[in-house]
Motif scaffolding. Sequence first.
Motif, PDB file in Angstrom:
ATOM      1  N   ALA A 184       9.391  24.046  36.166  1.00  0.00           N
ATOM      2  CA  ALA A 184       9.722  22.775  35.499  1.00  0.00           C
ATOM      3  C   ALA A 184      11.036  22.893  34.739  1.00  0.00           C
ATOM      4  O   ALA A 184      11.889  21.992  34.801  1.00  0.00           O
ATOM      5  CB  ALA A 184       8.594  22.382  34.547  1.00  0.00           C
ATOM      6  N   TYR A 185      11.223  24.003  34.029  1.00  0.00           N
ATOM      7  CA  TYR A 185      12.467  24.191  33.288  1.00  0.00           C
ATOM      8  C   TYR A 185      13.661  24.366  34.232  1.00  0.00           C
ATOM      9  O   TYR A 185      14.767  23.903  33.931  1.00  0.00           O
ATOM     10  CB  TYR A 185      12.345  25.391  32.354  1.00  0.00           C
ATOM     11  CG  TYR A 185      11.525  25.109  31.117  1.00  0.00           C
ATOM     12  CD1 TYR A 185      11.721  23.959  30.366  1.00  0.00           C
ATOM     13  CD2 TYR A 185      10.554  26.011  30.681  1.00  0.00           C
ATOM     14  CE1 TYR A 185      10.974  23.703  29.227  1.00  0.00           C
ATOM     15  CE2 TYR A 185       9.809  25.767  29.537  1.00  0.00           C
ATOM     16  CZ  TYR A 185      10.017  24.605  28.818  1.00  0.00           C
ATOM     17  OH  TYR A 185       9.280  24.352  27.687  1.00  0.00           O
ATOM     18  N   ALA A 221       8.908  31.688  24.529  1.00  0.00           N
ATOM     19  CA  ALA A 221       9.990  31.252  25.414  1.00  0.00           C
ATOM     20  C   ALA A 221       9.791  29.799  25.847  1.00  0.00           C
ATOM     21  O   ALA A 221      10.755  29.025  25.915  1.00  0.00           O
ATOM     22  CB  ALA A 221      10.052  32.159  26.644  1.00  0.00           C
ATOM     23  N   ILE A 222       8.550  29.423  26.122  1.00  0.00           N
ATOM     24  CA  ILE A 222       8.254  28.037  26.509  1.00  0.00           C
ATOM     25  C   ILE A 222       8.620  27.083  25.377  1.00  0.00           C
ATOM     26  O   ILE A 222       9.227  26.025  25.604  1.00  0.00           O
ATOM     27  CB  ILE A 222       6.760  27.900  26.876  1.00  0.00           C
ATOM     28  CG1 ILE A 222       6.471  28.625  28.192  1.00  0.00           C
ATOM     29  CG2 ILE A 222       6.362  26.424  26.987  1.00  0.00           C
ATOM     30  CD1 ILE A 222       4.987  28.771  28.498  1.00  0.00           C
ATOM     31  N   LYS A 223       8.268  27.461  24.145  1.00  0.00           N
ATOM     32  CA  LYS A 223       8.573  26.618  22.983  1.00  0.00           C
ATOM     33  C   LYS A 223      10.078  26.504  22.763  1.00  0.00           C
ATOM     34  O   LYS A 223      10.597  25.407  22.484  1.00  0.00           O
ATOM     35  CB  LYS A 223       7.899  27.186  21.742  1.00  0.00           C
ATOM     36  CG  LYS A 223       8.113  26.346  20.481  1.00  0.00           C
ATOM     37  CD  LYS A 223       7.358  26.933  19.295  1.00  0.00           C
ATOM     38  CE  LYS A 223       7.558  26.076  18.048  1.00  0.00           C
ATOM     39  NZ  LYS A 223       6.825  26.628  16.889  1.00  0.00           N
ATOM     40  N   THR A 224      10.788  27.603  22.902  1.00  0.00           N
ATOM     41  CA  THR A 224      12.243  27.586  22.708  1.00  0.00           C
ATOM     42  C   THR A 224      12.910  26.663  23.711  1.00  0.00           C
ATOM     43  O   THR A 224      13.804  25.863  23.360  1.00  0.00           O
ATOM     44  CB  THR A 224      12.818  29.009  22.846  1.00  0.00           C
ATOM     45  OG1 THR A 224      12.234  29.840  21.843  1.00  0.00           O
ATOM     46  CG2 THR A 224      14.331  29.002  22.686  1.00  0.00           C
ATOM     47  N   LYS A 225      12.477  26.738  24.965  1.00  0.00           N
ATOM     48  CA  LYS A 225      13.072  25.880  25.991  1.00  0.00           C
ATOM     49  C   LYS A 225      12.669  24.421  25.798  1.00  0.00           C
ATOM     50  O   LYS A 225      13.452  23.508  26.078  1.00  0.00           O
ATOM     51  CB  LYS A 225      12.680  26.380  27.377  1.00  0.00           C
ATOM     52  CG  LYS A 225      13.356  27.687  27.755  1.00  0.00           C
ATOM     53  CD  LYS A 225      13.034  28.103  29.181  1.00  0.00           C
ATOM     54  CE  LYS A 225      13.773  29.381  29.543  1.00  0.00           C
ATOM     55  NZ  LYS A 225      13.480  29.820  30.932  1.00  0.00           N
ATOM     56  N   ALA A 226      11.465  24.190  25.316  1.00  0.00           N
ATOM     57  CA  ALA A 226      11.033  22.811  25.039  1.00  0.00           C
ATOM     58  C   ALA A 226      11.914  22.180  23.974  1.00  0.00           C
ATOM     59  O   ALA A 226      12.278  20.996  24.056  1.00  0.00           O
ATOM     60  CB  ALA A 226       9.569  22.791  24.606  1.00  0.00           C
ATOM     61  N   ILE A 232       8.268  17.354  25.611  1.00  0.00           N
ATOM     62  CA  ILE A 232       6.985  17.206  24.931  1.00  0.00           C
ATOM     63  C   ILE A 232       5.891  17.503  25.943  1.00  0.00           C
ATOM     64  O   ILE A 232       5.898  16.968  27.056  1.00  0.00           O
ATOM     65  CB  ILE A 232       6.834  15.780  24.367  1.00  0.00           C
ATOM     66  CG1 ILE A 232       7.951  15.503  23.350  1.00  0.00           C
ATOM     67  CG2 ILE A 232       5.462  15.590  23.730  1.00  0.00           C
ATOM     68  CD1 ILE A 232       8.130  14.040  23.033  1.00  0.00           C
ATOM     69  N   PHE A 233       4.938  18.362  25.570  1.00  0.00           N
ATOM     70  CA  PHE A 233       3.874  18.773  26.489  1.00  0.00           C
ATOM     71  C   PHE A 233       2.597  17.967  26.251  1.00  0.00           C
ATOM     72  O   PHE A 233       2.076  17.932  25.131  1.00  0.00           O
ATOM     73  CB  PHE A 233       3.565  20.262  26.322  1.00  0.00           C
ATOM     74  CG  PHE A 233       4.459  21.175  27.120  1.00  0.00           C
ATOM     75  CD1 PHE A 233       3.948  21.973  28.127  1.00  0.00           C
ATOM     76  CD2 PHE A 233       5.827  21.236  26.855  1.00  0.00           C
ATOM     77  CE1 PHE A 233       4.770  22.815  28.865  1.00  0.00           C
ATOM     78  CE2 PHE A 233       6.660  22.081  27.568  1.00  0.00           C
ATOM     79  CZ  PHE A 233       6.132  22.871  28.585  1.00  0.00           C
ATOM     80  N   PHE A 234       2.110  17.365  27.315  1.00  0.00           N
ATOM     81  CA  PHE A 234       0.796  16.726  27.316  1.00  0.00           C
ATOM     82  C   PHE A 234      -0.078  17.571  28.232  1.00  0.00           C
ATOM     83  O   PHE A 234       0.218  17.712  29.425  1.00  0.00           O
ATOM     84  CB  PHE A 234       0.882  15.292  27.829  1.00  0.00           C
ATOM     85  CG  PHE A 234       1.780  14.414  27.006  1.00  0.00           C
ATOM     86  CD1 PHE A 234       1.273  13.656  25.967  1.00  0.00           C
ATOM     87  CD2 PHE A 234       3.148  14.349  27.273  1.00  0.00           C
ATOM     88  CE1 PHE A 234       2.109  12.855  25.194  1.00  0.00           C
ATOM     89  CE2 PHE A 234       3.992  13.548  26.503  1.00  0.00           C
ATOM     90  CZ  PHE A 234       3.465  12.805  25.465  1.00  0.00           C
ATOM     91  N   CYS A 252       0.242  21.824  21.193  1.00  0.00           N
ATOM     92  CA  CYS A 252       0.518  21.898  19.753  1.00  0.00           C
ATOM     93  C   CYS A 252       1.869  22.541  19.460  1.00  0.00           C
ATOM     94  O   CYS A 252       2.572  22.138  18.528  1.00  0.00           O
ATOM     95  CB  CYS A 252      -0.594  22.664  19.056  1.00  0.00           C
ATOM     96  SG  CYS A 252      -2.179  21.782  18.999  1.00  0.00           S
ATOM     97  N   ASP A 253       2.236  23.548  20.244  1.00  0.00           N
ATOM     98  CA  ASP A 253       3.530  24.207  20.043  1.00  0.00           C
ATOM     99  C   ASP A 253       4.699  23.301  20.372  1.00  0.00           C
ATOM    100  O   ASP A 253       5.812  23.505  19.868  1.00  0.00           O
ATOM    101  CB  ASP A 253       3.633  25.466  20.921  1.00  0.00           C
ATOM    102  CG  ASP A 253       2.901  26.657  20.332  1.00  0.00           C
ATOM    103  OD1 ASP A 253       2.342  26.522  19.232  1.00  0.00           O
ATOM    104  OD2 ASP A 253       2.892  27.723  20.985  1.00  0.00           O
ATOM    105  N   ASN A 254       4.448  22.312  21.229  1.00  0.00           N
ATOM    106  CA  ASN A 254       5.558  21.542  21.802  1.00  0.00           C
ATOM    107  C   ASN A 254       5.419  20.039  21.576  1.00  0.00           C
ATOM    108  O   ASN A 254       5.684  19.231  22.467  1.00  0.00           O
ATOM    109  CB  ASN A 254       5.672  21.870  23.294  1.00  0.00           C
ATOM    110  CG  ASN A 254       5.906  23.356  23.525  1.00  0.00           C
ATOM    111  OD1 ASN A 254       6.941  23.894  23.169  1.00  0.00           O
ATOM    112  ND2 ASN A 254       4.907  24.034  24.089  1.00  0.00           N
ATOM    113  N   LYS A 255       4.966  19.699  20.353  1.00  0.00           N
ATOM    114  CA  LYS A 255       4.953  18.313  19.859  1.00  0.00           C
ATOM    115  C   LYS A 255       4.137  17.349  20.708  1.00  0.00           C
ATOM    116  O   LYS A 255       4.391  16.148  20.707  1.00  0.00           O
ATOM    117  CB  LYS A 255       6.391  17.778  19.724  1.00  0.00           C
ATOM    118  CG  LYS A 255       7.251  18.545  18.752  1.00  0.00           C
ATOM    119  CD  LYS A 255       8.639  17.924  18.628  1.00  0.00           C
ATOM    120  CE  LYS A 255       9.501  18.675  17.637  1.00  0.00           C
ATOM    121  NZ  LYS A 255      10.849  18.095  17.498  1.00  0.00           N
ATOM    122  N   GLY A 256       3.163  17.885  21.457  1.00  0.00           N
ATOM    123  CA  GLY A 256       2.415  17.033  22.364  1.00  0.00           C
ATOM    124  C   GLY A 256       0.986  16.799  21.965  1.00  0.00           C
ATOM    125  O   GLY A 256       0.602  16.937  20.801  1.00  0.00           O
TER     126      GLY A 256
END
Length: 416
Positions: A184-185, A221-226, A232-234, A252-256
């Motif tokens: 995805a990234y 790493a996922i959070k940094t790239k987000a 935003i992760f759902f 929760c880590d990614n504002k979703g």
Amino acid sequence: NAVSFSETGVLTRDAASSSEQALGKCLSDSVATTYERVAAVEADADFMRVGYQYAADQLSGTYTQWPKMDMCEQQEADYDPRFRPWYAAAATGPKDVIIIVDVSGSMATSGRHVLAKSAVKAILNTLSWKDFATIILFNGAVSAVYSSTLVAVTDNVRSAMSSWCDRQVWQSGGTNFLAPITKAYEIMQRSLSAGTSSMCQRAVMFLTDGVATLEESDLTAIKTKAETYDAIFFTYALGDGADVTLTKRLACDNKGVFYAIPDNGDVAGIMSKYYEYFAHGQEICSASWVRYSGVGTGATLYAGCMAMYDRTDPSADLLGVSCMDINLIADMAEFKESAGWDQFVCTASDITKKCRSVQLTQCHRQKIRLAYSEDSVCTGDDFDTVTADQVCPCVVSDCSDDNDFTDELGYFCDTW
């Protein structure tokens, strides 16, 4: 279908409660009065110009339309206007959406793969030409990708994506969370380089019924790239055996928002409501334009749609969406030949594609999570005991962009 130009039609949804239907009917009556008054002034005397006015309310999904048109019984049973491109497009700004779906062998359990495919198609139905999207299917690795870059979701592309889904295998293999997120990234980066992006917010929608591992370094790493990509992760854990710990952590880590969905749950309904998150944080006061083909006539129609808000509380809540076809007030053949057509197209396009910032604090996000389930509320912050009626801190309203600023790629503030 029978058409009555002297009446405004109303379609209520059986799934709505009696109180929701009553409120929807009240709003519909108010809208109908305005529609009939506008039609009396703008419609041509013999009603040869094809054009509609229509609206839906957010709470009940009650649909109002002038002129009144009969719908067949099956259409009435299946139709929910809140999950149509015109509604979601007016309620939210442009966005990039990457749909990631688990197609491992366990998805054959309880028909989960069927529910997942229907959910993907329901999500596609909330997107319009101003939105960009792709689909990633995964099992023990990435099993299939619709496109190497994001694509604008026009009517033709939406149909092609739906057909692509029908050709895929939806239940085979193991489970690997990291591979599809990494893909995805990669797609985000490639799309930004190619300019195939809304250049606005990005939603990553992650559905699984399985269990996998992610190292703490992977999550970091996922959070940094987000944060880098404003993603935003759902996340959606389907069935009793699904991993709820990692999927909730990703949200929760990614504002979703994290959603636990039981087997035979309304996967399509739950996943296609993702846009409500953006609607909570975006108060849009300009029209969003969509082009579509009229039912029965096949005529090309151009609709300007605007969100309606309930401003009785400190934070404005989405009340619904109202649209009017410009065909109602102008002959399209003549308009396209006029000097103002190119200016109209340019202005309508620019207004529709303008990015809208998401003005949500952690308090607002926690309330959105709580609205689904207490289990969706993230722990470990000042708002993990939030209540439904809690008043959240105000978002700073006097902050504004420098309209003349452009970045190193030449993008203005409203396209980044």
